[in-house]
Design an enzyme around this catalytic site. Sequence first.
Site, PDB file in Angstrom:
ATOM      1  N   ASP A 142       5.388   8.247  10.449  1.00  9.29           N
ATOM      2  CA  ASP A 142       6.492   8.391  10.030  1.00  9.29           C
ATOM      3  C   ASP A 142       7.360   9.261  11.038  1.00  9.29           C
ATOM      4  OD1 ASP A 142       5.945   6.478   8.124  1.00  9.29           O
ATOM      5  OD2 ASP A 142       5.385   8.120   6.691  1.00  9.29           O
TER       6      ASP A 142
ATOM      7  N   ASP B 261       8.769   0.469  -3.120  1.00 10.45           N
ATOM      8  CA  ASP B 261       8.420   1.771  -2.898  1.00 10.45           C
ATOM      9  C   ASP B 261       8.747   2.349  -4.729  1.00 10.45           C
ATOM     10  OD1 ASP B 261       8.325   1.702  -0.583  1.00 10.45           O
ATOM     11  OD2 ASP B 261      10.494   2.716  -0.135  1.00 10.45           O
TER      12      ASP B 261
END
Length: 236
Positions: free
Chosen positions: A131, A9
């Site tokens: 998500d 990330d």
Amino acid sequence: MIEIWPAIDLIDNKSVRLTEGDYATKEEMKRTPEEAIAFYTRYPQVTRIHVVDLMGAVKKQPTSSAYIETLFKRSTVPIEIGGGIRSEKTIQHYLEAGASYVIVGTKGLQDRDWLAKMTTRYPGKIYLGLDAKGEKVALNGWTEVSEQTIYEVAEAVNDLPLGGIIYTDITKDGKMGGPNVEVTGALARFSKHPITASGGIRSLEDIRKLEKAGVAAAIVGKAANTHAFWEGLDDD
């Protein structure tokens, strides 16, 4: 064994981890993204690397594409990229620059017609990032929660030529407390597409549970940065 995709990330071209998607919890990893790629690709279990432009997700457009392109060239395994991908131009750019797959989230969830067009033009290359907080879908870098459930979305996209669906339980993400096996498994049984689990995965035991639940792949973040995680897999 199911496929294992370590995660990188990115914020400001640095490898970080968040807890429950909260940017205030940003923790910089010891390895740079380049070092992380070199570390992960030493292990034969790694079939893909998952890269996310975290600021791109919030700003609704890529923020580190030039740097990310350099990472494509460093990897000996396929890389999938997500974060701020909301146009065909961006999809095409990343694929031409060396990405093997792209992940779309908010745009694909809010504009089903656009998602249908993109998956038809790039069959098998696009993954839908689903998500959620439990079963409720989150949008815009996890800053908003909609009334849609993951099952409603999965049913709506069942006939699209997606590469698969990546389900992240935000309440598990970054906590090293184990994935949401029950919901991920239910989604795997419900969807026609391969389901990838993300959030909280920490050990070989978690991987085995997900595999038993019918999950196709697992994205591993914090745990993938430790030698212990990979040693456990070597022993299997």
